[in-house]
Scaffold this active site. Structure first.
Site, mmCIF file in Angstrom:
data_model
loop_
_atom_site.group_PDB
_atom_site.id
_atom_site.type_symbol
_atom_site.label_atom_id
_atom_site.label_comp_id
_atom_site.label_asym_id
_atom_site.label_seq_id
_atom_site.Cartn_x
_atom_site.Cartn_y
_atom_site.Cartn_z
ATOM 1 N N ASN A 147 0.033 0.983 -5.272
ATOM 2 C CA ASN A 147 -0.191 -0.150 -6.169
ATOM 3 C C ASN A 147 -0.026 0.224 -7.639
ATOM 4 O O ASN A 147 -0.394 -0.558 -8.524
ATOM 5 C CB ASN A 147 -1.596 -0.720 -5.949
ATOM 6 C CG ASN A 147 -1.705 -1.450 -4.632
ATOM 7 O OD1 ASN A 147 -0.854 -2.250 -4.274
ATOM 8 N ND2 ASN A 147 -2.755 -1.151 -3.880
ATOM 9 N N LYS B 188 1.903 -4.795 5.514
ATOM 10 C CA LYS B 188 1.205 -5.775 4.688
ATOM 11 C C LYS B 188 1.924 -7.109 4.794
ATOM 12 O O LYS B 188 3.131 -7.185 4.571
ATOM 13 C CB LYS B 188 1.164 -5.334 3.218
ATOM 14 C CG LYS B 188 0.043 -4.396 2.870
ATOM 15 C CD LYS B 188 -0.013 -4.216 1.358
ATOM 16 C CE LYS B 188 -1.171 -3.331 0.954
ATOM 17 N NZ LYS B 188 -1.239 -3.178 -0.519
ATOM 18 N N LYS C 219 6.485 5.977 1.602
ATOM 19 C CA LYS C 219 5.627 4.895 2.080
ATOM 20 C C LYS C 219 5.215 5.135 3.523
ATOM 21 O O LYS C 219 4.066 4.873 3.899
ATOM 22 C CB LYS C 219 6.330 3.545 1.944
ATOM 23 C CG LYS C 219 5.395 2.391 2.277
ATOM 24 C CD LYS C 219 5.809 1.086 1.666
ATOM 25 C CE LYS C 219 4.689 0.061 1.819
ATOM 26 N NZ LYS C 219 5.031 -1.249 1.270
ATOM 27 N N HIS D 66 1.208 -8.047 -10.891
ATOM 28 C CA HIS D 66 0.914 -9.270 -10.142
ATOM 29 C C HIS D 66 0.370 -10.362 -11.071
ATOM 30 O O HIS D 66 0.651 -11.548 -10.882
ATOM 31 C CB HIS D 66 -0.098 -8.977 -9.033
ATOM 32 C CG HIS D 66 0.513 -8.307 -7.840
ATOM 33 N ND1 HIS D 66 -0.245 -7.771 -6.818
ATOM 34 C CD2 HIS D 66 1.813 -8.092 -7.490
ATOM 35 C CE1 HIS D 66 0.557 -7.259 -5.901
ATOM 36 N NE2 HIS D 66 1.801 -7.432 -6.283
ATOM 37 N N GLU E 19 -5.398 0.520 3.737
ATOM 38 C CA GLU E 19 -5.652 0.693 2.307
ATOM 39 C C GLU E 19 -7.121 0.956 2.001
ATOM 40 O O GLU E 19 -7.722 0.363 1.119
ATOM 41 C CB GLU E 19 -5.162 -0.541 1.534
ATOM 42 C CG GLU E 19 -4.904 -0.266 0.064
ATOM 43 C CD GLU E 19 -4.249 -1.432 -0.636
ATOM 44 O OE1 GLU E 19 -3.132 -1.246 -1.128
ATOM 45 O OE2 GLU E 19 -4.852 -2.524 -0.692
ATOM 46 N N ARG F 176 -3.575 4.848 0.366
ATOM 47 C CA ARG F 176 -2.529 3.837 0.239
ATOM 48 C C ARG F 176 -2.581 3.102 -1.096
ATOM 49 O O ARG F 176 -1.580 2.538 -1.548
ATOM 50 C CB ARG F 176 -2.625 2.831 1.396
ATOM 51 C CG ARG F 176 -1.485 1.815 1.392
ATOM 52 C CD ARG F 176 -1.402 1.025 2.671
ATOM 53 N NE ARG F 176 -0.308 0.066 2.616
ATOM 54 C CZ ARG F 176 0.142 -0.624 3.655
ATOM 55 N NH1 ARG F 176 -0.423 -0.476 4.842
ATOM 56 N NH2 ARG F 176 1.142 -1.471 3.520
ATOM 57 N N HIS G 59 9.905 -9.752 -8.873
ATOM 58 C CA HIS G 59 8.768 -8.843 -8.707
ATOM 59 C C HIS G 59 8.984 -7.547 -9.487
ATOM 60 O O HIS G 59 8.085 -7.065 -10.183
ATOM 61 C CB HIS G 59 8.594 -8.543 -7.207
ATOM 62 C CG HIS G 59 7.553 -7.522 -6.896
ATOM 63 N ND1 HIS G 59 6.200 -7.787 -6.963
ATOM 64 C CD2 HIS G 59 7.670 -6.224 -6.500
ATOM 65 C CE1 HIS G 59 5.525 -6.693 -6.625
ATOM 66 N NE2 HIS G 59 6.393 -5.733 -6.345
ATOM 67 N N ARG H 208 -2.484 -14.795 17.661
ATOM 68 C CA ARG H 208 -3.114 -13.547 17.190
ATOM 69 C C ARG H 208 -2.178 -12.336 17.280
ATOM 70 O O ARG H 208 -2.627 -11.199 17.309
ATOM 71 C CB ARG H 208 -4.417 -13.268 17.949
ATOM 72 C CG ARG H 208 -5.474 -14.345 17.753
ATOM 73 C CD ARG H 208 -6.817 -13.921 18.336
ATOM 74 N NE ARG H 208 -7.815 -14.944 18.090
ATOM 75 C CZ ARG H 208 -8.099 -15.935 18.951
ATOM 76 N NH1 ARG H 208 -7.452 -16.001 20.106
ATOM 77 N NH2 ARG H 208 -9.020 -16.829 18.663
ATOM 78 N N HIS I 146 0.891 -2.382 -10.218
ATOM 79 C CA HIS I 146 0.860 -3.691 -9.577
ATOM 80 C C HIS I 146 -0.275 -4.590 -10.050
ATOM 81 O O HIS I 146 -0.171 -5.815 -9.927
ATOM 82 C CB HIS I 146 0.776 -3.519 -8.057
ATOM 83 C CG HIS I 146 2.094 -3.159 -7.435
ATOM 84 N ND1 HIS I 146 2.809 -2.055 -7.826
ATOM 85 C CD2 HIS I 146 2.825 -3.760 -6.458
ATOM 86 C CE1 HIS I 146 3.922 -1.979 -7.106
ATOM 87 N NE2 HIS I 146 3.963 -3.006 -6.288
ATOM 88 N N GLU J 192 10.378 -0.503 -7.683
ATOM 89 C CA GLU J 192 9.554 0.119 -6.641
ATOM 90 C C GLU J 192 10.022 1.534 -6.326
ATOM 91 O O GLU J 192 9.215 2.398 -5.973
ATOM 92 C CB GLU J 192 9.563 -0.738 -5.374
ATOM 93 C CG GLU J 192 8.857 -2.081 -5.508
ATOM 94 C CD GLU J 192 7.336 -1.956 -5.566
ATOM 95 O OE1 GLU J 192 6.812 -0.845 -5.341
ATOM 96 O OE2 GLU J 192 6.675 -2.973 -5.845
#
Length: 361
Positions: A246, A144, A228, A253, A238, A242, A265, A122, A249, A186
């Site tokens: 995206n 992330k 960022k 994606h 998010e 945040r 990407h 964990r 994206h 990016e």
């Protein structure tokens, strides 16, 4: 060249260090990054970073045990089978919560390493060492983590902040030119959503801006990471602001999924940004010159700005599984002006189809 340190407070306070020569003196660099009490370290790396990983292991060995886990390159690393392999290594080596994982590689590797660190017991300590432009400005910062499934990208993951991020610009000097340019998607995104200075630097001289040895290149990395860091510090999981990160994206994606993750990407996100700009023009009256600036800057970086018309139905189906969707409602980050964003809820997909026609090859 001095090392720039940017503080991030989302999910726990840590520092992103941007400079040169950090990996040439790793004992000093990693003593601070790992912190005290770490007895065992697992370095997760792709085959292309094998020599660097072996050298790093040899230099860190002594007071601590250092193991290597070589995983596939790029998106092939982000599979549950690969994560399970890493868990097996940790288990067989009796890693405890006081031990650490280092992610050494591009964005896919830092995503995987973060997910492995977040889920083992964990949560164990995590240090990210991004070795691509994309990983430095995006994947390694913000916490992330995740892996892909057959249904889409990053659908399984967690928010898990690293203990430190080390961006050694020296490692970028041997990257292929197209890899550097793909990572700039990016950076351009950061320019359009919040930091116009980025766009000005690129337009002033694209060759200098994309040269890893130049001061302008370092400045672009700093500006992108700085944005960022600010956004993540205010909205780690998010739930609001945040989402602006995206931009481009949702479609990007979906294109990656359609291409079975064989595309870089940045190439997919480049097309996604032009699509988002066209959608912004239709719904937010974004000026024509801002939309055209997208095309001009991305083209100057030799990034694609069109996609095939026949792919629309497949892309739409994939976008409906996007993490930002709420029920049957598709949601997109769009621009109201250069540097200003909002969220567009789309109950009727016909407007998406119309915007898509503007980017069809």
């Amino acid at each position: 060249m001095t090392t720039t340190k940017i503080s991030v407070t989302g999910g726990g306070e840590y520092t992103v260090s941007i400079g040169r020569g950090m990996l040439s003196n790793p004992e000093r660099t990693f003593a601070e990054a790992l912190g005290a009490g770490v007895n065992k370290v697992l370095i997760i790396h792709p085959p292309t970073m094998g020599a660097v990983a072996n050298k790093l292991r040899d230099q860190l060995m002594g007071e601590r045990e250092v193991l290597l886990a070589e995983v596939p390159d790029a998106e092939n690393a982000k599979r549950i089978e690969v994560a399970a392999f890493c868990w097996q290594v940790l288990g067989q080596a009796d890693f405890t919560r006081s031990d650490a994982v280092i992610g050494l590689g591009g964005g896919a590797i830092t995503d995987l390493a973060g997910f492995v660190a977040a889920t083992w017991l964990r949560g164990v300590r995590l240090v990210q060492v991004p070795t691509t432009v994309l990983a430095m400005v995006d994947a390694s910062v913000g916490g992330k983590t995740g892996i892909n499934t057959a249904e889409g990208k990053n659908l399984v993951g967690s928010f898990y902040a690293p203990h430190a991020v080390l961006c050694d610009l020296d490692v970028l000097e041997n990257l292929p030119r197209n890899e550097i340019l793909a990572g700039f998607a990016e950076i351009v995104k950061c320019g359009f959503i919040a930091v116009p200075e980025i766009l000005d630097i690129i337009e002033a001289d694209v060759d200098v801006a994309t040269d890893p040895t130049s001061d302008q290149f370092k400045r672009l990395i700093e500006l992108s990471v700085g944005l960022k860091a600010r956004v993540v510090s205010e909205d780690f999981k998010e739930n609001g602001q945040r989402e602006i990160l995206n931009y481009g994206h949702t479609l990007g994606h979906a294109i990656e999924h359609a291409e079975r993750y064989t595309w870089r990407h940045g190439a997919a996100i480049s097309i996604g940004m032009v699509f988002a700009a066209e959608l912004s023009r239709m719904t937010q009256n974004l000026p024509d010159e801002v939309v055209e600036r997208h095309r001009r800057i991305l083209s100057s970086l030799t990034l694609p700005i069109t996609y095939t018309a026949e792919a629309w139905e497949h892309l739409l189906t994939t976008m409906k599984r996007d993490k930002k969707s709420r029920g049957s409602m598709l949601r997109f980050v769009v621009l109201t002006a250069e540097g200003k964003t909002t969220i567009l809820n789309v109950p009727d997909t016909s407007i998406l189809f119309t915007a898509y026609q503007e980017i069809c090859a």
